[in-house]
Motif scaffolding. Sequence first.
Motif, PDB file in Angstrom:
ATOM      1  N   SER A 115       0.857  -1.176   0.000  1.00 39.51           N
ATOM      2  CA  SER A 115       0.000   0.000   0.000  1.00 39.51           C
ATOM      3  C   SER A 115       0.890   1.222   0.000  1.00 39.51           C
ATOM      4  O   SER A 115       1.480   1.569   1.023  1.00 39.51           O
ATOM      5  CB  SER A 115      -0.913   0.013   1.228  1.00 39.51           C
ATOM      6  OG  SER A 115      -1.535   1.280   1.321  1.00 39.51           O
ATOM      7  N   ASP A 119      10.366   1.523   1.203  1.00 39.96           N
ATOM      8  CA  ASP A 119      11.753   1.230   0.831  1.00 39.96           C
ATOM      9  C   ASP A 119      12.184  -0.047   1.552  1.00 39.96           C
ATOM     10  O   ASP A 119      11.405  -0.656   2.275  1.00 39.96           O
ATOM     11  CB  ASP A 119      12.676   2.405   1.147  1.00 39.96           C
ATOM     12  CG  ASP A 119      12.609   2.799   2.609  1.00 39.96           C
ATOM     13  OD1 ASP A 119      12.286   1.926   3.438  1.00 39.96           O
ATOM     14  OD2 ASP A 119      12.880   3.973   2.924  1.00 39.96           O
TER      15      ASP A 119
ATOM     16  N   ALA B  36      11.340   3.152   9.779  1.00 37.79           N
ATOM     17  CA  ALA B  36      12.775   3.389   9.837  1.00 37.79           C
ATOM     18  C   ALA B  36      13.001   4.891   9.913  1.00 37.79           C
ATOM     19  O   ALA B  36      12.988   5.599   8.911  1.00 37.79           O
ATOM     20  CB  ALA B  36      13.458   2.789   8.606  1.00 37.79           C
ATOM     21  N   ARG B  41       7.806   9.222   4.739  1.00 35.89           N
ATOM     22  CA  ARG B  41       7.082   7.974   4.558  1.00 35.89           C
ATOM     23  C   ARG B  41       6.649   7.417   5.898  1.00 35.89           C
ATOM     24  O   ARG B  41       5.507   7.015   6.091  1.00 35.89           O
ATOM     25  CB  ARG B  41       8.012   6.983   3.859  1.00 35.89           C
ATOM     26  CG  ARG B  41       7.391   6.380   2.628  1.00 35.89           C
ATOM     27  CD  ARG B  41       8.184   5.233   2.094  1.00 35.89           C
ATOM     28  NE  ARG B  41       9.613   5.401   2.103  1.00 35.89           N
ATOM     29  CZ  ARG B  41      10.323   5.715   1.026  1.00 35.89           C
ATOM     30  NH1 ARG B  41       9.742   5.953  -0.132  1.00 35.89           N
ATOM     31  NH2 ARG B  41      11.624   5.805   1.098  1.00 35.89           N
ATOM     32  N   ALA B  82      10.932  -4.519   4.200  1.00 38.37           N
ATOM     33  CA  ALA B  82      10.543  -3.213   3.685  1.00 38.37           C
ATOM     34  C   ALA B  82      10.017  -2.367   4.830  1.00 38.37           C
ATOM     35  O   ALA B  82       9.498  -2.879   5.812  1.00 38.37           O
ATOM     36  CB  ALA B  82       9.459  -3.387   2.628  1.00 38.37           C
ATOM     37  N   THR B  83      10.210  -1.087   4.710  1.00 32.86           N
ATOM     38  CA  THR B  83       9.628  -0.173   5.704  1.00 32.86           C
ATOM     39  C   THR B  83       8.846   0.905   4.964  1.00 32.86           C
ATOM     40  O   THR B  83       9.257   1.315   3.879  1.00 32.86           O
ATOM     41  CB  THR B  83      10.727   0.479   6.564  1.00 32.86           C
ATOM     42  OG1 THR B  83      11.732   0.967   5.704  1.00 32.86           O
ATOM     43  CG2 THR B  83      11.300  -0.486   7.562  1.00 32.86           C
ATOM     44  N   PRO B  84       7.764   1.378   5.524  1.00 31.51           N
ATOM     45  CA  PRO B  84       7.120   0.891   6.752  1.00 31.51           C
ATOM     46  C   PRO B  84       6.411  -0.444   6.520  1.00 31.51           C
ATOM     47  O   PRO B  84       5.932  -0.692   5.432  1.00 31.51           O
ATOM     48  CB  PRO B  84       6.101   1.986   7.070  1.00 31.51           C
ATOM     49  CG  PRO B  84       6.372   3.091   6.122  1.00 31.51           C
ATOM     50  CD  PRO B  84       7.072   2.534   4.961  1.00 31.51           C
ATOM     51  N   TYR B  97       1.459  -5.605   5.883  1.00 28.64           N
ATOM     52  CA  TYR B  97       1.136  -4.531   4.954  1.00 28.64           C
ATOM     53  C   TYR B  97       2.377  -3.684   4.783  1.00 28.64           C
ATOM     54  O   TYR B  97       2.951  -3.228   5.768  1.00 28.64           O
ATOM     55  CB  TYR B  97       0.009  -3.678   5.541  1.00 28.64           C
ATOM     56  CG  TYR B  97      -1.076  -3.436   4.556  1.00 28.64           C
ATOM     57  CD1 TYR B  97      -1.039  -2.295   3.757  1.00 28.64           C
ATOM     58  CD2 TYR B  97      -2.114  -4.360   4.412  1.00 28.64           C
ATOM     59  CE1 TYR B  97      -2.040  -2.104   2.834  1.00 28.64           C
ATOM     60  CE2 TYR B  97      -3.101  -4.159   3.493  1.00 28.64           C
ATOM     61  CZ  TYR B  97      -3.068  -3.031   2.691  1.00 28.64           C
ATOM     62  OH  TYR B  97      -4.032  -2.822   1.776  1.00 28.64           O
ATOM     63  N   ILE B  98       2.844  -3.522   3.566  1.00 28.56           N
ATOM     64  CA  ILE B  98       4.032  -2.688   3.402  1.00 28.56           C
ATOM     65  C   ILE B  98       3.686  -1.438   2.611  1.00 28.56           C
ATOM     66  O   ILE B  98       2.813  -1.458   1.740  1.00 28.56           O
ATOM     67  CB  ILE B  98       5.199  -3.461   2.731  1.00 28.56           C
ATOM     68  CG1 ILE B  98       4.787  -4.018   1.371  1.00 28.56           C
ATOM     69  CG2 ILE B  98       5.674  -4.588   3.633  1.00 28.56           C
ATOM     70  CD1 ILE B  98       5.941  -4.635   0.627  1.00 28.56           C
ATOM     71  N   GLY B  99       4.345  -0.366   2.954  1.00 27.23           N
ATOM     72  CA  GLY B  99       4.083   0.899   2.283  1.00 27.23           C
ATOM     73  C   GLY B  99       3.641   1.953   3.282  1.00 27.23           C
ATOM     74  O   GLY B  99       3.524   1.686   4.478  1.00 27.23           O
ATOM     75  N   ASN B 100       3.402   3.133   2.769  1.00 31.37           N
ATOM     76  CA  ASN B 100       3.047   4.235   3.651  1.00 31.37           C
ATOM     77  C   ASN B 100       1.556   4.282   3.965  1.00 31.37           C
ATOM     78  O   ASN B 100       1.044   5.294   4.404  1.00 31.37           O
ATOM     79  CB  ASN B 100       3.538   5.571   3.089  1.00 31.37           C
ATOM     80  CG  ASN B 100       2.939   5.841   1.720  1.00 31.37           C
ATOM     81  OD1 ASN B 100       2.117   5.072   1.230  1.00 31.37           O
ATOM     82  ND2 ASN B 100       3.334   6.954   1.125  1.00 31.37           N
ATOM     83  N   LEU B 101       0.850   3.173   3.675  1.00 35.17           N
ATOM     84  CA  LEU B 101      -0.564   3.016   4.020  1.00 35.17           C
ATOM     85  C   LEU B 101      -1.415   4.109   3.376  1.00 35.17           C
ATOM     86  O   LEU B 101      -2.286   4.713   4.004  1.00 35.17           O
ATOM     87  CB  LEU B 101      -0.752   3.029   5.551  1.00 35.17           C
ATOM     88  CG  LEU B 101       0.173   2.089   6.312  1.00 35.17           C
ATOM     89  CD1 LEU B 101      -0.056   2.241   7.812  1.00 35.17           C
ATOM     90  CD2 LEU B 101      -0.047   0.640   5.900  1.00 35.17           C
TER      91      LEU B 101
END
Lengths: 586, 121
Positions: A115, A119, B36, B41, B82-84, B97-101
């Motif tokens: 979503s 990184d 991180a 992000r 991966a972060t976040p 769930y990865i990504g900045n939502l």
Amino acid sequence: MKKKSPTPAFKAQRLPKCPTGIQGLDEITGGGLPRQRPTLVCGSAGCGKTLLAAEFLVRGAMQFDEPGVFMAFEETESELKANVASLGFDLDTLIDRKKILLDYVHIEQGDTQESGDYDLEGLFVRLGHAIDSIGAKRVVLDTLEVLFASLPNEAILRSELRRLFRWLKEKGVTAVITAERGREQLTRHGLEEYVSDCVILLDHRINDQIATRHLRVVKYRGAMHGTNEFPFLIGDEGISVLPITSLSLNHKVSAERIATGIPRLDAMLGGRGFFRGSSILLTGTPGTGKTIIAANFAQAAALRGERVLFFSFEESPDQIIRNMHSIGLRLDPLVKRGLLRFHSARPSLYGLEMHLATMFKEIAAFKPHVVVVDPITSLMSSGTDSEGKGMVTRLIDYLKAGLVTSLFTSLTQGGHALQQSEAAMSSLMDSWILLQDYEGNGERNRVLYVLKARGMAHSNQIREFLISNHGIDLVDAYIGPGGVLTGSARAAQHSLEKAAVLASQQEAAQLKREVERKHGALEYKISGLRSDYETEAAELRRIAEQVGTRTFVLGTERDASGILRQADVKASAFAPAKPIHTKIKV
Amino acid sequence: MKTKRPRSPAGAAPPVAAPPRGASGNKKIRLRLYVAGATTRSRNAVVRIRNLCENELAGRCDLKVIDIYQQPELARLNQIVATPTLIKEMPRPVRRYIGNLADIIDLLSGLDLDLEAKVAA
């Protein structure tokens, strides 16, 4: 995380290298992988990428005191430990001693969703933390490409990977990154575009049903490296690459000579046999007695108290012992005393490089003085010609470096072409003895001659080679107008010569008798002549006496007549007249 | 593989979520957000998940935000790449769930919470 632009590594001195400790790889790369840079190791499934990377790490920790981080994307920690244990490496101890750190990175595809923007800082943090916690100098990433399957956003992934390689360089670690071989490019996801310093390609090919692994340094920026494809193998003690081109010719040599076990053969080799540490080739068509000569050589060495390692690729040890017993060679006591060891294997059992590795291992364990390979040709047939030659080169090199005398038998197909076909291998050999069949008069006989013997005066003659219950004997072959005479022809020639000698002896005796007879006749003649002479001499004396008497008589008569004529008074006074009468009467 | 997944250590970071209230307290939604550092992000993700917890999922969230720069060993323990990364540890199944939502609706469906969220709303 700091984001520095990579500092250009322009240095006047040579590129610093990080020794892998992997047998042969450091020779090819001229000292190891580029230090503090990433190296890409790519290859298809099952060609040893992970093991190569793991060995790089383990050897670094054990031999060079460089701790390492293994980041595994495919195998779990326990799987990896088990795999590496098969190479004889104990990862647990190294992990306990904080020499190696294993990190299994797992991304569950099914329950992960994307979503928005992200990184791979998590990966960086984990890696950075691992490196810092044990002071790692080496890093293995095996295999990054798994990320492509788990993270759908390729754009993010690529830019992050680019950043990762840059970051690794900044961290000052020597990294090995493994990748799957791609169909058109080196790696499936084009990882080679991020790694510009060193790329190693592994390959697993099947040739004539025998699989051989190969290693090639595709690229090594800023350093000389072997560009050839080198066979390598995964053995009990890790990977060993078998470089052929990197071999140098600087062995120590020995002037010591060792007997062959066949006195007449020693005599042909300048009287004292082969040099210690030399390589000997024994070629011959089937059934010419190669194994017998080899066994003789082995027995002679073992009886001197030397250790002999006999590699047999055609017969089992028991079979050799039994067969040699039939010609009077007792090998079993030598085996029992631990001086003679047999190693038998079918050539097709495994690939050439595996054979070579097994042989190296046996040699290293037994430390023999003499090694016999019987026959080298059947072994060479399990690879291509160049592989075979490379293997022999490497084997001879290895043996010579340890001053081990090596005898190779070689099976040839007969005819004169054999010398050509063996030419490639013979150039590696110091001595070459040829065994041949000689056909004629309805029989086959074995002959032997020394084709070459480096560094010694040797006989140029062909010897007939006899195998009897008592072993081997070499006899002079007769050279007649029709060529070399062997077997019964030789025997016939031998008796012919005997007869000729006898005849000439008889002739001489006859001549002697003749002369003696002549001598007798002459003696007889001489004695006849002498008696003739003596008769004549007696006659002569008689005549002389007669002549004297007559002269006297004449004188007397003259005196008498003078008296009669009264010619000389004086004379008559000296010559009395009385004895004249008496003389005449006589 | 789900059984192998290491658990997040309880109490490693102070809970950021609102205190539990109401009858649905026993149906806690345990969320862990790994970021991180304080990048844009990260901040976006933190703000979005907090909004979710305070509004749609008010009173049912047990949310912790973990900075892996501060606790790098947790990144390894929880398989953070991966972060976040947002992990829904409870209720089962575990979801990541990865990504900045960026997309809350996607997030809800991804967390299998949409139904419950609607019920709660």
